[in-house]
Design an enzyme around this catalytic site. Structure first.
Site, PDB file in Angstrom:
ATOM      1  N   SER A  12       0.843  -1.204   0.000  1.00  0.00           N
ATOM      2  CA  SER A  12       0.000   0.000   0.000  1.00  0.00           C
ATOM      3  C   SER A  12       0.870   1.243   0.000  1.00  0.00           C
ATOM      4  CB  SER A  12      -0.897  -0.003   1.238  1.00  0.00           C
ATOM      5  OG  SER A  12      -1.466   1.279   1.393  1.00  0.00           O
TER       6      SER A  12
ATOM      7  N   HIS B 114      -1.343  -1.359  -4.160  1.00  0.00           N
ATOM      8  CA  HIS B 114      -2.610  -1.020  -3.506  1.00  0.00           C
ATOM      9  C   HIS B 114      -2.654   0.493  -3.285  1.00  0.00           C
ATOM     10  CE1 HIS B 114      -6.113  -1.996  -0.952  1.00  0.00           C
ATOM     11  NE2 HIS B 114      -5.682  -1.038  -0.140  1.00  0.00           N
TER      12      HIS B 114
ATOM     13  N   ASP C 190      -4.879   3.626  -1.795  1.00  0.00           N
ATOM     14  CA  ASP C 190      -5.960   3.978  -0.866  1.00  0.00           C
ATOM     15  C   ASP C 190      -6.437   5.401  -1.118  1.00  0.00           C
ATOM     16  OD1 ASP C 190      -6.148   1.646   0.902  1.00  0.00           O
ATOM     17  OD2 ASP C 190      -4.079   2.119   1.409  1.00  0.00           O
TER      18      ASP C 190
ATOM     19  N   MET D  65      -9.032   8.238   0.098  1.00  0.00           N
ATOM     20  CA  MET D  65      -9.858   8.594   1.272  1.00  0.00           C
ATOM     21  C   MET D  65     -10.407  10.002   1.107  1.00  0.00           C
ATOM     22  SD  MET D  65      -7.285   7.302   4.219  1.00  0.00           S
ATOM     23  CE  MET D  65      -6.627   5.633   4.236  1.00  0.00           C
TER      24      MET D  65
ATOM     25  N   HIS E 231      -8.485   1.106  -3.910  1.00  0.00           N
ATOM     26  CA  HIS E 231      -9.410   0.901  -2.780  1.00  0.00           C
ATOM     27  C   HIS E 231     -10.044   2.246  -2.446  1.00  0.00           C
ATOM     28  CE1 HIS E 231      -9.659  -0.184   1.816  1.00  0.00           C
ATOM     29  NE2 HIS E 231     -10.845  -0.075   1.273  1.00  0.00           N
TER      30      HIS E 231
ATOM     31  N   MET F 174     -12.181   4.529  -0.328  1.00  0.00           N
ATOM     32  CA  MET F 174     -12.827   4.758   0.970  1.00  0.00           C
ATOM     33  C   MET F 174     -13.514   6.106   0.881  1.00  0.00           C
ATOM     34  SD  MET F 174      -9.771   3.209   3.249  1.00  0.00           S
ATOM     35  CE  MET F 174      -8.677   3.304   1.849  1.00  0.00           C
TER      36      MET F 174
ATOM     37  N   MET G  94     -11.537  -5.650   5.659  1.00  0.00           N
ATOM     38  CA  MET G  94     -10.764  -4.669   6.431  1.00  0.00           C
ATOM     39  C   MET G  94     -10.408  -5.300   7.768  1.00  0.00           C
ATOM     40  SD  MET G  94     -10.162  -1.760   4.801  1.00  0.00           S
ATOM     41  CE  MET G  94      -9.069  -1.443   6.174  1.00  0.00           C
TER      42      MET G  94
ATOM     43  N   GLY H  22      -8.798   4.090   7.338  1.00  0.00           N
ATOM     44  CA  GLY H  22      -8.465   5.503   7.498  1.00  0.00           C
ATOM     45  C   GLY H  22      -6.982   5.766   7.673  1.00  0.00           C
ATOM     46  N   PHE H  23      -6.273   4.800   8.230  1.00  0.00           N
ATOM     47  CA  PHE H  23      -4.858   5.034   8.544  1.00  0.00           C
ATOM     48  C   PHE H  23      -4.044   3.755   8.360  1.00  0.00           C
ATOM     49  CE2 PHE H  23      -7.627   7.709  11.061  1.00  0.00           C
ATOM     50  CZ  PHE H  23      -7.124   8.977  10.812  1.00  0.00           C
TER      51      PHE H  23
ATOM     52  N   ASP I 170      -6.693  -6.391   4.366  1.00  0.00           N
ATOM     53  CA  ASP I 170      -6.131  -5.045   4.354  1.00  0.00           C
ATOM     54  C   ASP I 170      -6.106  -4.454   5.758  1.00  0.00           C
ATOM     55  OD1 ASP I 170      -5.236  -2.556   3.677  1.00  0.00           O
ATOM     56  OD2 ASP I 170      -7.042  -1.945   2.601  1.00  0.00           O
ATOM     57  N   GLY I 171      -4.897  -4.292   6.294  1.00  0.00           N
ATOM     58  CA  GLY I 171      -4.718  -3.631   7.584  1.00  0.00           C
ATOM     59  C   GLY I 171      -3.954  -4.484   8.575  1.00  0.00           C
ATOM     60  N   GLY I 172      -2.793  -3.994   8.973  1.00  0.00           N
ATOM     61  CA  GLY I 172      -2.037  -4.676  10.024  1.00  0.00           C
ATOM     62  C   GLY I 172      -1.455  -6.024   9.629  1.00  0.00           C
TER      63      GLY I 172
HETATM   64  C1  DX5 Z   1      -6.279   1.570   5.751  1.00  0.00           C
HETATM   65  C2  DX5 Z   1      -5.904   1.250   4.315  1.00  0.00           C
HETATM   66  C3  DX5 Z   1      -4.813   0.263   4.222  1.00  0.00           C
HETATM   67  C4  DX5 Z   1      -3.510   0.686   4.865  1.00  0.00           C
HETATM   68  C5  DX5 Z   1      -2.797  -0.553   5.313  1.00  0.00           C
HETATM   69  O1  DX5 Z   1      -7.428   2.318   5.759  1.00  0.00           O
HETATM   70  O2  DX5 Z   1      -7.014   0.732   3.612  1.00  0.00           O
HETATM   71  O3  DX5 Z   1      -4.600  -0.147   2.880  1.00  0.00           O
HETATM   72  O4  DX5 Z   1      -2.687   1.426   3.998  1.00  0.00           O
HETATM   73  O5  DX5 Z   1      -1.646  -0.185   5.989  1.00  0.00           O
HETATM   74  P1  DX5 Z   1      -0.971  -1.157   7.076  1.00  0.00           P
HETATM   75  O6  DX5 Z   1      -0.544  -2.383   6.328  1.00  0.00           O
HETATM   76  O7  DX5 Z   1       0.159  -0.323   7.584  1.00  0.00           O
HETATM   77  O8  DX5 Z   1      -2.021  -1.453   8.116  1.00  0.00           O
HETATM   78 ZN    ZN Z   2      -6.604  -0.203   1.582  1.00  0.00          ZN
END
Ligand code: DX5
Ligand code: ZN
Length: 220
Positions: free
Chosen positions: A9, A34, A36, A38, A67, A69, A138, A143-144, A177-179
């Site tokens: 990402s 990827h 993002d 927002m 993606h 959002m 998710m 968001g972050f 997606d995420g963590g």
């Molecule tokens: C969060 C995004 C993710 C984010 C993942 O809202 O959709 O794609 O960039 O970042 P990490 O892998 O650091 O959680």
């Molecule tokens: Zn994403």
């Protein structure tokens, strides 16, 4: 199983040297990038828009996984396609008429993904899972970048896989997606995930290309 796909990402990239970050991804074994988007409404953050996506598209040799959002994404689908999206993922929670949105993305010639937030049950996908190419689970609240993985996402991955099988969509992609890190990737793959997004884990590592190839090896 189809080969695992790694989708770094760019939200976690250094935007002051975006060109070289994309060049690094081109040299890496990642198959997708990827992206993002927002809007500060659907999620409490604003990332970037069309000019940045177009700039990435000019440099990228990879499949662009976009993606969204954003609220009511229907308003901008053509512009995302024109800016270079190969796959457009919209949030179930952001679409009043999700079935129509799926048809519109398809008619543009893009692959179609539907994302669900951590608080949204897999069952909302019942009526559409046979119409889409990808489900994005998710595994943090969107968001972050850099947030902690929500453990229940592993169970959700199994549920999406079972639902897709029930509806005969054997080729579906299940994207997490995420963590995502090397600590949860293996369990996610065993549960049915075949696309892993990684932001911080890739870009904050000392050797992003090696981190990507190590993640990819977990899918072998
Ligand atoms: C969060 C995004 C993710 C984010 C993942 O809202 O959709 O794609 O960039 O970042 P990490 O892998 O650091 O959680
Ligand atoms: Zn994403």
């Amino acid at each position: 199983m189809e080969k695992l796909i790694i989708a770094p990402s760019v939200l976690s990239a250094d935007f002051s040297k975006l060109g070289s970050e994309i060049a690094m991804l081109n040299e890496s074994e990642a198959q997708w990038i990827h992206i993002d988007i927002m809007d500060g409404m659907f999620v409490p953050n604003i990332s970037f828009g069309f000019p940045v996506l177009e700039a990435i598209n000019k440099k990228s040799e990879k499949f662009l996984d976009v993606h969204l959002m954003i609220e009511k994404p229907d308003r901008y689908l053509t512009q995302f396609k024109d800016a270079g999206a190969n796959l457009i993922t919209v949030h179930y929670e952001a679409c009043t008429h999700v079935h129509r949105t799926i048809q519109e993305i398809r008619s543009l010639g893009c692959q179609v993904g539907i994302a669900i937030n951590p608080g949204t049950p897999v069952s909302v996908l019942n009526e559409v899972i046979d119409l889409i190419d990808l489900v994005l689970i998710m595994s943090v609240n969107p968001g972050f970048g850099g947030q902690e993985f929500i453990l229940n996402s592993i169970q959700k991955t199994k549920e999406v896989k079972a639902l897709a099988e029930k509806h005969g969509n054997k080729n579906i992609k299940i994207e997490i997606d995420g963590g995502v890190t090397d600590l949860n990737a293996h369990e996610l793959i065993s549960a049915g995930a075949n696309v892993l997004v990684a932001g911080n884990f890739v870009f904050k590592s000392t050797n992003p290309k090696l981190t990507i190839s190590d993640l990819l090896k977990l899918g072998e």
